[in-house]
Scaffold this motif. Structure first.
Motif, PDB file in Angstrom:
ATOM      1  N   GLU A 156       0.814  -1.208   0.000  1.00  0.00           N
ATOM      2  CA  GLU A 156       0.000   0.000   0.000  1.00  0.00           C
ATOM      3  C   GLU A 156       0.852   1.264   0.000  1.00  0.00           C
ATOM      4  O   GLU A 156       0.543   2.247  -0.680  1.00  0.00           O
ATOM      5  N   LYS A 157       1.961   1.235   0.754  1.00  0.00           N
ATOM      6  CA  LYS A 157       2.806   2.430   0.825  1.00  0.00           C
ATOM      7  C   LYS A 157       3.434   2.739  -0.528  1.00  0.00           C
ATOM      8  O   LYS A 157       3.440   3.880  -0.987  1.00  0.00           O
TER       9      LYS A 157
ATOM     10  N   GLN B 216       0.824   4.010  -3.000  1.00  0.00           N
ATOM     11  CA  GLN B 216       0.505   5.421  -2.764  1.00  0.00           C
ATOM     12  C   GLN B 216       1.609   6.330  -3.305  1.00  0.00           C
ATOM     13  O   GLN B 216       1.323   7.368  -3.893  1.00  0.00           O
TER      14      GLN B 216
ATOM     15  N   GLN C 180       1.342   6.392  -7.073  1.00  0.00           N
ATOM     16  CA  GLN C 180       0.170   7.174  -7.481  1.00  0.00           C
ATOM     17  C   GLN C 180       0.442   8.680  -7.364  1.00  0.00           C
ATOM     18  O   GLN C 180       0.081   9.454  -8.262  1.00  0.00           O
ATOM     19  N   GLU C 181       1.089   9.105  -6.270  1.00  0.00           N
ATOM     20  CA  GLU C 181       1.415  10.525  -6.116  1.00  0.00           C
ATOM     21  C   GLU C 181       2.396  10.982  -7.196  1.00  0.00           C
ATOM     22  O   GLU C 181       2.281  12.086  -7.737  1.00  0.00           O
TER      23      GLU C 181
END
Length: 451
Positions: free
Chosen positions: A252-253, A256, A259-260
């Protein structure tokens, strides 16, 4: 059918006076004649009794002045020197006649005879022969008057010599005056020539700079066209990579972070696309017709482009109410004006090396007009610069930074839409440009379609 009279030969045309010049000439003559007759009182005091002779001489003098003025406004140009010469001889003769009938060598007027050529040289410095004629007439009059009134020969010669000396100094003075006038005219012509050459050189330099900027503009238009294709590829590939990478099973990290990173990259690509679209819009603004436009949108367009220039110079703050009334103008033209004002503010802050520079754009509506204020916290406009700020080709920047046409063109563009553009200094320090436009009066609400 009657034929029009033939044109006068060259050099023989009359010297036409305007009605105002004629009235002024006659007014001066009337004042002189009235003064001349009023001074008959002095003749009575000199003779200690009324006498007809000095009155007749003064009447003859008045008549001569009136006839001279009448002829002056009707005589052809080439005959004016002869008329003036005759006038100089006649007024000298009249004055000598007044001397003769008021005591001759014992007349108080005798001391004024040498001043006749001096006065004529002062009145007509361009024609020294008038002073010479007055001097000759005065000397001859002395030779006649003094012997007839028991004047001694030595005394007569002394008076004649005095008149001759006065004539010499009068002619010499008028000659020096003419030389000074010629020298001054030559200096004025030379100064005007140098100023014209300087203006021509300056205009050539600005023309070369303008041509260079136009070339850069055409090149930029071509570059913008070439940028669009790779930008499309970058955008498409970025979307593909984003989809593929995020579809992978990732912690998940990391997901993220990816995605950023993709979102920031896409935002940068979109910003480049928007800048290219804005620049293309400016290059095609001549085809755009005036219409109702919201100043909030205009300021947004200009601020987006100006941010590239102001990014490392100053903080840009925009305070434009969304409900600000619309104006009737060309949106991109107004955006061009605002962009120019914002870039100028950035240049001023950078040149002054202001720490914590700030450029603020605010808008208010009052009394049927919309006002935009572009302000900065820089040094402001110097007092000697402020009156010339909107002159064409006037600039305080170097030739590599400006042509001096930006503010002049900006004011012209604003005035086309019925507005005004003014410059002033803020009381708290810094420059302020005030752009005012009339509120657009839309058609009656009944004529619009209902939403």
């Amino acid at each position: 059918m009657s034929q029009p009279p033939p044109p006068p030969e060259e050099g023989l045309s009359p010297r036409y006076f305007s009605e105002q010049e004629k009235r002024r000439q006659w007014r001066m003559t009337r004042v002189f004649c009235a003064t001349l007759l009023a001074l008959y009182v002095l003749d009575v005091l000199i003779l200690k009794r009324p006498s007809l002779a000095p009155l007749l001489v003064r009447l003859a003098w008045v008549t001569e002045m009136s006839v001279y003025t009448w002829l002056l406004v009707r005589t052809p140009e080439h005959r004016l020197p002869l008329l003036r010469s005759l006038h100089g001889v006649l007024i000298s003769t009249c004055f000598l006649g007044l001397v003769s009938v008021t005591g001759g060598s014992n007349s108080p007027y005798m001391a004024m005879v040498p001043s006749l050529p001096l006065l004529m040289a002062l009145i007509q410095p361009q024609e020294p022969k008038l002073a010479i004629l007055c001097g000759v007439t005065g000397a001859l009059g002395m030779l006649v008057i003094l012997p007839l009134t028991n004047g001694q020969a030595l005394n007569t010669l002394a008076w004649v010599g005095t008149v001759g000396a006065a004539t010499f100094f009068g002619v010499y003075g008028s000659e020096q005056y003419r030389k000074a006038q010629v020298a001054e005219n030559e200096a004025r012509v030379e100064r005007a020539r140098r100023e014209s050459m300087e203006k021509l050189t300056k205009a050539e330099r600005y023309r070369a700079q303008t041509e260079k900027l136009a070339t850069v503009g055409r090149l930029a238009a071509s570059v913008m066209h070439e940028i669009n294709n790779p930008l499309s590829f970058v955008g498409s590939n970025l979307a593909f990579l984003r989809t593929e990478v995020l579809a992978q099973p990732l912690p998940e990290k990391e997901r993220q972070e990816f995605q950023e990173a993709f979102d920031e990259t896409r935002s940068g690509v979109e910003r480049i696309k928007q800048i290219v679209l804005d620049l293309k819009g400016f290059s095609r603004m001549d085809d755009e017709e005036p219409s109702e436009c919201a100043l909030a949108d205009v300021v947004t367009d200009a601020a987006r482009l100006a941010a590239v220039r102001l990014k490392h110079v100053a903080r840009l703050k925009v305070e434009i109410p969304a409900e600000l009334p619309e104006v009737f103008a060309t949106r991109r033209r107004l955006a061009q004006v605002l962009l120019n004002l914002l870039v100028n503010a950035g240049d001023a802050l950078e040149e002054a090396k202001v720490q914590g520079g700030e450029v603020r754009v605010t808008g208010v509506a009052e009394e049927g007009r919309v006002t935009l204020l572009v302000e900065d916290n820089g040094p402001g406009f110097p007092p000697e610069v402020l009156p010339r700020l909107f002159e064409s080709f006037f600039t305080t920047k170097g030739p590599e930074k400006g042509t001096g046409l930006g503010l002049s063109i900006s004011r012209e563009l604003v005035e086309r839409f019925g507005g005004t553009l003014k410059a002033e200094n803020r009381p708290e320090g810094g420059a302020r440009l005030r752009l005012e436009l009339p509120v657009h009066k839309s058609a009656p609400s009944g004529t619009h379609e209902q939403a």
